[in-house]
Design a protein around this motif. Structure first.
Motif, mmCIF file in Angstrom:
data_model
loop_
_atom_site.group_PDB
_atom_site.id
_atom_site.type_symbol
_atom_site.label_atom_id
_atom_site.label_comp_id
_atom_site.label_asym_id
_atom_site.label_seq_id
_atom_site.Cartn_x
_atom_site.Cartn_y
_atom_site.Cartn_z
ATOM 1 N N HIS A 1 -34.814 -80.899 49.366
ATOM 2 C CA HIS A 1 -33.451 -80.471 49.723
ATOM 3 C C HIS A 1 -33.225 -78.996 49.436
ATOM 4 O O HIS A 1 -32.316 -78.374 49.997
ATOM 5 C CB HIS A 1 -32.406 -81.337 49.016
ATOM 6 N N LYS A 2 -34.086 -78.409 48.595
ATOM 7 C CA LYS A 2 -33.941 -76.977 48.324
ATOM 8 C C LYS A 2 -34.289 -76.151 49.557
ATOM 9 O O LYS A 2 -33.737 -75.067 49.766
ATOM 10 C CB LYS A 2 -34.807 -76.593 47.129
ATOM 11 N N GLY A 3 -35.195 -76.661 50.389
ATOM 12 C CA GLY A 3 -35.493 -75.996 51.648
ATOM 13 C C GLY A 3 -34.326 -76.061 52.610
ATOM 14 O O GLY A 3 -34.049 -75.100 53.351
ATOM 15 N N LEU A 4 -33.622 -77.191 52.613
ATOM 16 C CA LEU A 4 -32.424 -77.300 53.450
ATOM 17 C C LEU A 4 -31.371 -76.289 53.013
ATOM 18 O O LEU A 4 -30.690 -75.678 53.854
ATOM 19 C CB LEU A 4 -31.843 -78.713 53.354
ATOM 20 N N ALA B 1 -29.509 -73.461 55.201
ATOM 21 C CA ALA B 1 -28.049 -73.397 55.306
ATOM 22 C C ALA B 1 -27.539 -72.011 54.954
ATOM 23 O O ALA B 1 -26.670 -71.451 55.642
ATOM 24 C CB ALA B 1 -27.425 -74.449 54.396
ATOM 25 N N ALA B 2 -28.088 -71.428 53.892
ATOM 26 C CA ALA B 2 -27.668 -70.094 53.482
ATOM 27 C C ALA B 2 -28.038 -69.054 54.546
ATOM 28 O O ALA B 2 -27.296 -68.091 54.781
ATOM 29 C CB ALA B 2 -28.313 -69.737 52.145
ATOM 30 N N THR C 1 -28.321 -69.550 57.835
ATOM 31 C CA THR C 1 -27.641 -69.734 59.120
ATOM 32 C C THR C 1 -26.122 -69.843 59.022
ATOM 33 O O THR C 1 -25.439 -69.847 60.040
ATOM 34 C CB THR C 1 -28.161 -71.007 59.809
ATOM 35 N N GLY C 2 -25.611 -69.989 57.801
ATOM 36 C CA GLY C 2 -24.174 -70.194 57.643
ATOM 37 C C GLY C 2 -23.762 -71.637 57.799
ATOM 38 O O GLY C 2 -22.574 -71.943 57.870
ATOM 39 N N GLY C 3 -24.729 -72.554 57.832
ATOM 40 C CA GLY C 3 -24.429 -73.978 57.894
ATOM 41 C C GLY C 3 -24.160 -74.534 56.511
ATOM 42 O O GLY C 3 -24.064 -73.792 55.531
ATOM 43 N N ALA C 4 -24.048 -75.847 56.436
ATOM 44 C CA ALA C 4 -23.774 -76.480 55.146
ATOM 45 C C ALA C 4 -24.452 -77.841 55.095
ATOM 46 O O ALA C 4 -24.830 -78.419 56.119
ATOM 47 C CB ALA C 4 -22.271 -76.631 54.927
ATOM 48 N N LEU C 5 -24.607 -78.346 53.882
ATOM 49 C CA LEU C 5 -25.259 -79.629 53.634
ATOM 50 C C LEU C 5 -24.275 -80.608 53.034
ATOM 51 O O LEU C 5 -23.252 -80.237 52.462
ATOM 52 C CB LEU C 5 -26.435 -79.445 52.668
ATOM 53 N N ILE C 6 -24.640 -81.870 53.143
ATOM 54 C CA ILE C 6 -23.866 -82.925 52.504
ATOM 55 C C ILE C 6 -24.825 -84.073 52.210
ATOM 56 O O ILE C 6 -25.798 -84.281 52.920
ATOM 57 C CB ILE C 6 -22.697 -83.375 53.412
ATOM 58 N N GLY C 7 -24.592 -84.776 51.126
ATOM 59 C CA GLY C 7 -25.486 -85.899 50.812
ATOM 60 C C GLY C 7 -26.115 -85.750 49.452
ATOM 61 O O GLY C 7 -25.596 -85.087 48.572
ATOM 62 N N GLY C 8 -27.260 -86.356 49.307
ATOM 63 C CA GLY C 8 -27.912 -86.273 48.011
ATOM 64 C C GLY C 8 -28.644 -87.544 47.659
ATOM 65 O O GLY C 8 -29.223 -88.167 48.540
ATOM 66 N N PRO C 9 -28.645 -87.965 46.408
ATOM 67 C CA PRO C 9 -27.761 -87.448 45.353
ATOM 68 C C PRO C 9 -28.206 -86.102 44.797
ATOM 69 O O PRO C 9 -29.357 -85.709 44.954
ATOM 70 C CB PRO C 9 -27.886 -88.524 44.269
ATOM 71 N N LEU C 10 -27.284 -85.424 44.148
ATOM 72 C CA LEU C 10 -27.597 -84.252 43.355
ATOM 73 C C LEU C 10 -27.437 -84.621 41.885
ATOM 74 O O LEU C 10 -26.710 -85.549 41.545
ATOM 75 C CB LEU C 10 -26.657 -83.090 43.684
ATOM 76 N N ALA C 11 -28.112 -83.877 41.041
ATOM 77 C CA ALA C 11 -28.056 -84.155 39.603
ATOM 78 C C ALA C 11 -26.942 -83.369 38.919
ATOM 79 O O ALA C 11 -26.884 -83.315 37.693
ATOM 80 C CB ALA C 11 -29.409 -83.827 38.957
ATOM 81 N N HIS C 12 -26.064 -82.765 39.695
ATOM 82 C CA HIS C 12 -24.970 -81.964 39.144
ATOM 83 C C HIS C 12 -23.861 -81.874 40.177
ATOM 84 O O HIS C 12 -24.067 -82.223 41.348
ATOM 85 C CB HIS C 12 -25.473 -80.565 38.788
ATOM 86 N N PRO C 13 -22.690 -81.375 39.810
ATOM 87 C CA PRO C 13 -21.598 -81.216 40.787
ATOM 88 C C PRO C 13 -21.929 -80.171 41.842
ATOM 89 O O PRO C 13 -23.027 -79.617 41.875
ATOM 90 C CB PRO C 13 -20.415 -80.786 39.909
ATOM 91 N N THR D 1 -23.454 -73.860 49.534
ATOM 92 C CA THR D 1 -24.277 -74.468 50.588
ATOM 93 C C THR D 1 -23.934 -75.940 50.816
ATOM 94 O O THR D 1 -24.291 -76.497 51.850
ATOM 95 C CB THR D 1 -25.771 -74.357 50.245
ATOM 96 N N TYR D 2 -23.248 -76.579 49.866
ATOM 97 C CA TYR D 2 -22.902 -77.994 50.007
ATOM 98 C C TYR D 2 -21.418 -78.157 50.310
ATOM 99 O O TYR D 2 -20.561 -77.636 49.596
ATOM 100 C CB TYR D 2 -23.255 -78.771 48.733
#
Length: 338
Positions: free
Chosen positions: A238-241, A245-246, A248-260, A266-267
């Motif tokens: 997910h770090k590549g995503l 995103a950074a 192209t100006g896009g954004a991500l959603i999903g996960g899980p992530l281990a933090h807020p 980017t999220y």
């Protein structure tokens, strides 16, 4: 619905420090002694983490629960672990754990075939798989714990559709496994439920949960095809995503992530869940002698571990209201994702 709670049983003796499997040749404790002989009176649990313990996602969340379980059952259970194991070596790693453990836990649906094969070979050893096929059936000595990634993906899809400025969203998964394919389908279902007119691109499967470079290529392709929000179920990848995103100006959603929510913006939202609580659940029942080869579905209907989709920043009130309404439909049973 009553939630399954880890069972804490304070008992005696000294816990073995977590161990690593080096070259799949030997299990050694932190002091250099074999893990199996660390404490003859302790129960023994081996955990296979196929990914990195610092992936800031699924594996790291699971590892935090591993650490909590080690503290809770200090003296009663001796824990050992292995991380970043190649697919071809899953079976060998599981066999080594099975020869000296009371309970063997594998993380991720990518281990499903191997853990089922090894569990059949060691009928007197308990096994648990976290994150396998949602519709999988437990066996006589294999429990299945479902963090309900598809449920979270449904909400991620809904949020993506509600937040997209281009009315185009997409999903990137680590591998084309049943659980991840199901998550991709539910991502689209959630997106269409929130906005029937949204365009959902064909899901992409990187082929490796941890390959950030390949994940970035997949993300760039989706952003180039018109998407501005990407759902994801990856580990280190997910770090590549995020890089894409950074860029192209896009954004991500999903996960899980281990933090807020990450501070870099980017999220647009992330899946809040605690994979490690499922390790605690298994270990707690082992210590209490109440472990069962059961299928347990965690998710929105449980307090801990609890799945949720948390929006980042200050989302429009109308978006949050619609997302909350969809969550309520899941908790009530009107929407099912298995």
């Amino acid at each position: 619905m009553a939630r399954p709670r880890p069972v804490a049983t304070p008992l005696r003796t000294t816990l073995t420090c977590a161990v690593a499997l080096v070259g799949l040749t030997a299990l050694t404790g932190c002091g250099g002694s074999p893990a199996a002989s660390a404490d003859d009176g302790a129960l023994k649990v081996g955990v296979l983490f196929p990914g990195s313990l610092s992936d800031d996602g699924f594996m790291e969340s699971a590892y935090r629960g591993y650490q909590r379980a080690a503290r809770t059952h200090d003296g009663r259970i001796a824990f050992s672990k292995v991380e970043q194991v190649a697919t071809a070596d899953y079976e060998q790693a599981l066999v080594r754990f099975a020869t000296g453990s009371d309970l063997v836990i594998s993380l991720g649906g990518q281990t499903d075939a191997a853990v089922r094969k090894v569990a059949a070979r060691f009928p007197d050893v308990k096994f648990a798989e976290i994150g396998g096929p949602a519709d999988g059936e437990p066996t006589a000595n294999l429990a299945l714990y479902d963090p309900q990634q598809a449920e979270a993906a449904y909400l991620a899809g809904a949020a993506s559709a509600l937040l997209s400025k281009k009315d185009t969203v997409a999903f990137v998964g680590g591998a084309e496994l049943p659980a991840i394919v199901n998550a991709a389908e539910e991502f689209e279902n959630g997106a269409k439920a929130a906005d029937p007119g949204v365009r959902v691109l064909t899901p992409q499967y990187v082929g490796d949960f941890n390959d950030a470079a390949k994940a970035k290529q997949s993300a760039l392709a989706d952003f180039g095809a018109g998407a501005d929000l990407l759902g994801q179920v990856l580990n280190l990848g997910h770090k590549g995503l995020a890089q894409a995103a950074a860029q192209t100006g896009g954004a991500l959603i999903g996960g899980p992530l281990a933090h807020p929510c990450p501070a870099d913006g980017t999220y647009a939202g992330y899946v809040e869940t605690d994979i490690g609580a499922e390790i605690e659940y298994a270990a707690g029942h082992l210590a209490a002698d109440t472990w069962k080869a059961e299928a347990v579905h965690f998710g929105l209907t449980f307090d801990e571990p609890h799945n949720d989709l948390v929006l980042c920043g200050n989302p429009p009130a109308a978006v949050q209201k619609k997302l909350d309404a969809l969550k309520a439909r899941i908790t009530s049973g009107d929407v099912t994702t298995r």
